[in-house]
Design a protein around this motif. Structure first.
Motif, short mmCIF file in Angstrom:
data_model
loop_
_atom_site.label_atom_id
_atom_site.label_comp_id
_atom_site.label_asym_id
_atom_site.label_seq_id
_atom_site.Cartn_x
_atom_site.Cartn_y
_atom_site.Cartn_z
N PRO A 198 -1.67 20.68 -11.00
CA PRO A 198 -1.06 20.99 -9.71
C PRO A 198 0.29 20.32 -9.52
O PRO A 198 0.59 19.27 -10.09
N ASP A 199 1.10 20.94 -8.70
CA ASP A 199 2.37 20.40 -8.23
C ASP A 199 2.10 19.77 -6.86
O ASP A 199 1.68 20.46 -5.94
N THR A 200 2.33 18.47 -6.71
CA THR A 200 1.99 17.78 -5.46
C THR A 200 3.14 17.75 -4.46
O THR A 200 2.98 17.20 -3.36
N THR A 201 4.28 18.31 -4.77
CA THR A 201 5.42 18.20 -3.86
C THR A 201 5.19 19.04 -2.61
O THR A 201 4.44 20.02 -2.60
N ALA A 202 5.87 18.64 -1.53
CA ALA A 202 5.69 19.32 -0.25
C ALA A 202 6.96 19.18 0.58
O ALA A 202 7.71 18.21 0.43
N GLU A 203 7.18 20.16 1.45
CA GLU A 203 8.32 20.14 2.36
C GLU A 203 7.93 19.38 3.63
O GLU A 203 7.00 19.77 4.33
N LEU A 204 8.64 18.29 3.89
CA LEU A 204 8.41 17.48 5.08
C LEU A 204 9.72 17.38 5.85
O LEU A 204 10.79 17.71 5.32
N PRO A 205 9.70 16.94 7.10
CA PRO A 205 10.96 16.79 7.83
C PRO A 205 11.96 15.94 7.05
O PRO A 205 11.63 14.87 6.56
N GLY A 206 13.16 16.44 6.93
CA GLY A 206 14.19 15.70 6.21
C GLY A 206 14.30 16.03 4.74
O GLY A 206 15.19 15.52 4.05
N GLY A 207 13.40 16.89 4.21
CA GLY A 207 13.52 17.26 2.81
C GLY A 207 12.19 17.33 2.09
O GLY A 207 11.12 17.16 2.68
N ARG A 208 12.29 17.58 0.78
CA ARG A 208 11.09 17.73 -0.04
C ARG A 208 10.64 16.36 -0.53
O ARG A 208 11.45 15.52 -0.91
N ALA A 209 9.32 16.13 -0.51
CA ALA A 209 8.74 14.86 -0.92
C ALA A 209 7.85 15.06 -2.13
O ALA A 209 7.34 16.16 -2.38
N ALA A 210 7.64 13.99 -2.88
CA ALA A 210 6.80 14.06 -4.07
C ALA A 210 5.34 14.28 -3.74
O ALA A 210 4.57 14.79 -4.56
N LEU A 211 4.94 13.92 -2.52
CA LEU A 211 3.58 14.11 -2.04
C LEU A 211 3.64 14.59 -0.59
O LEU A 211 4.63 14.31 0.10
N CYS B 177 19.22 7.61 8.69
CA CYS B 177 17.83 8.06 8.77
C CYS B 177 17.77 9.58 8.74
O CYS B 177 18.68 10.27 9.21
N ALA B 178 16.67 10.09 8.18
CA ALA B 178 16.53 11.54 8.00
C ALA B 178 15.81 12.22 9.14
O ALA B 178 15.82 13.46 9.22
N ALA B 179 15.18 11.47 10.04
CA ALA B 179 14.46 12.05 11.17
C ALA B 179 14.20 10.95 12.18
O ALA B 179 14.21 9.76 11.85
N VAL B 180 13.95 11.36 13.42
CA VAL B 180 13.52 10.45 14.48
C VAL B 180 12.10 10.83 14.88
O VAL B 180 11.83 12.00 15.17
N GLY C 55 16.23 6.19 -0.70
CA GLY C 55 14.99 6.80 -0.25
C GLY C 55 15.17 7.49 1.09
O GLY C 55 16.25 7.48 1.68
N VAL C 56 14.11 8.08 1.57
CA VAL C 56 14.13 8.82 2.82
C VAL C 56 13.48 7.95 3.90
O VAL C 56 12.32 7.54 3.76
N THR C 57 14.23 7.67 4.96
CA THR C 57 13.72 6.84 6.06
C THR C 57 13.67 7.66 7.33
O THR C 57 14.66 8.30 7.71
N TRP C 58 12.52 7.65 7.98
CA TRP C 58 12.38 8.18 9.32
C TRP C 58 12.36 7.00 10.28
O TRP C 58 11.74 5.97 9.98
#
Length: 368
Positions: A66-79, A156-159, A129-132
């Motif tokens: 499986p591919d564990t990546t996912a779209e989350l606020p601020g971009g694509r994440a490894a999980l 920061c990528a999101a509030v 890295g990605v910081t919310w």
């Protein structure tokens, strides 16, 4: 037999990190991170709800690894995972939030920095890295706007605004301990004088609850959320929603994502388990709204259950703190690495090629 060897067993599940963390921490600090509010009924309900859910795996899907990546606020994440906002991490390790953020960046998942962080946002985002940025709205709206601007300027990528804390829940462990922050640990984004005054009044109280009561807005309404939406172009995540109607209103006001959460059982004791409300909240919000589950996640199968019930991802809380307390950034890295391995196994064994396939699965026992 390996007589004479004192090497601790290799952790094979996230709960295995709890014991070393508890041994590493003063009892009052362990209670601060482990405890819930009241009689801790909701704290227990979060686990019971996730344990009650059963998945019906699919076979012959031909999905392969499986591919564990996912779209989350601020971009694509490894999980499909982000580190939950958790306060005062220098209580657990000298590097505090810096260690946790470094491990999250290495794992490719977002790190949520609390308003009550013991490290300033600028130092955390400088790591990459990605910081919310998790926001507690302040009594002074000008201070709230300043925190939002500071998060934006820091990159920061999101509030993520938390909406379930008009005041802190009565956390009996902290009250019994008269818990206060030790010297050298403070809220990096708040007035230090407020923390100091609360510590001086600590007899029979929880100083953390007192100093947040002096700072946090207690009368927030939907108009305040609308004004916050106008103050930033960053993705807006609303955390602390359980009622489907509230979730629908949040998206109507402009939320890009909703976190179904009871604050890890630390606010209203007797509140419903977060996982039990997830299906109804999914139905109440538009498909474009990213939906995250918080409270009680303890393994990769829990993540898969959340995805199957309609979440786009989860927030991981206490296990991250266990890793931090036991071995700093390396401990957090091991927690996230183990979670990734568990999720890969769960996806493959359920017949899912990726997190987006999980809603294909039938679930039993949810929402009772």
């Amino acid at each position: 037999m390996n007589a004479g060897h004192d090497t601790a067993p290799l952790p094979v599940r996230l709960e295995d990190f709890a014991g070393p963390a508890r041994r590493a921490l003063p009892p009052e600090v362990w209670d601060f991170i482990a405890g819930g509010s009241g009689e801790e009924l909701t704290l227990a309900a979060n686990r019971a709800a996730l344990d009650r859910i059963r998945l019906v795996p699919r076979v012959l899907s031909g999905s392969g690894a499986p591919d564990t990546t996912a779209e989350l606020p601020g971009g694509r994440a490894a999980l499909p995972v982000a580190v939950a906002p958790m306060a005062y991490q220098r209580l657990l390790h000298p590097e505090g939030e810096l260690a946790t953020a470094r491990a999250a960046a290495a794992a490719g998942v977002p790190f949520t920095l609390s308003t009550l962080s013991s490290v300033p946002v600028e130092e955390v985002t400088a790591l990459g890295g990605v910081t919310w940025f998790q926001l507690y709205c302040q009594r002074d709206p000008g201070l709230t706007a300043e925190l939002v601007r500071r998060a934006e300027d820091a990159g920061c990528a999101a509030v993520m605004v938390t909406v379930d804390v008009p005041s802190m829940g009565r956390r009996l462990r902290d009250l019994r301990n008269g818990f206060a922050l030790p010297a050298g640990v403070a809220a990096a984004h708040l007035d230090p004088a407020t923390t100091r005054r609360a510590a001086e009044r600590r007899s029979g109280t929880c100083a953390v609850a007192e100093h947040t009561a002096e700072s946090f807005a207690r009368t927030l309404g939907w108009d305040d959320l609308a004004r916050l939406r106008e103050q930033t172009e960053l993705p807006l995540i609303v955390k602390g929603i359980l009622d489907p109607g509230d979730a629908a209103t949040a998206t109507a006001v402009g939320a890009d994502a909703v976190v179904v959460s009871n604050h890890g059982g630390r606010q209203l004791d007797g509140a419903v388990a977060s996982a039990d409300m997830l299906p109804a909240v999914r139905e109440a919000v538009p498909p474009s709204c990213r939906l995250l589950l918080d409270s009680g996640i303890r393994g990769g199968t829990d993540v898969l259950k959340a995805l199957a019930l309609g979440a786009d991802g989860v927030l991981l809380g206490r296990p991250v703190l266990w890793g931090l307390a036991s071995d700093g950034a390396e401990g957090v890295s091991r927690v996230l690495g183990l979670l990734a391995a568990e999720l890969r196994s769960a996806l493959e064994l359920s017949g899912c090629a990726a997190p987006a396939d999980a809603p294909w699965l039938t679930t039993l026992g949810a929402g009772r």
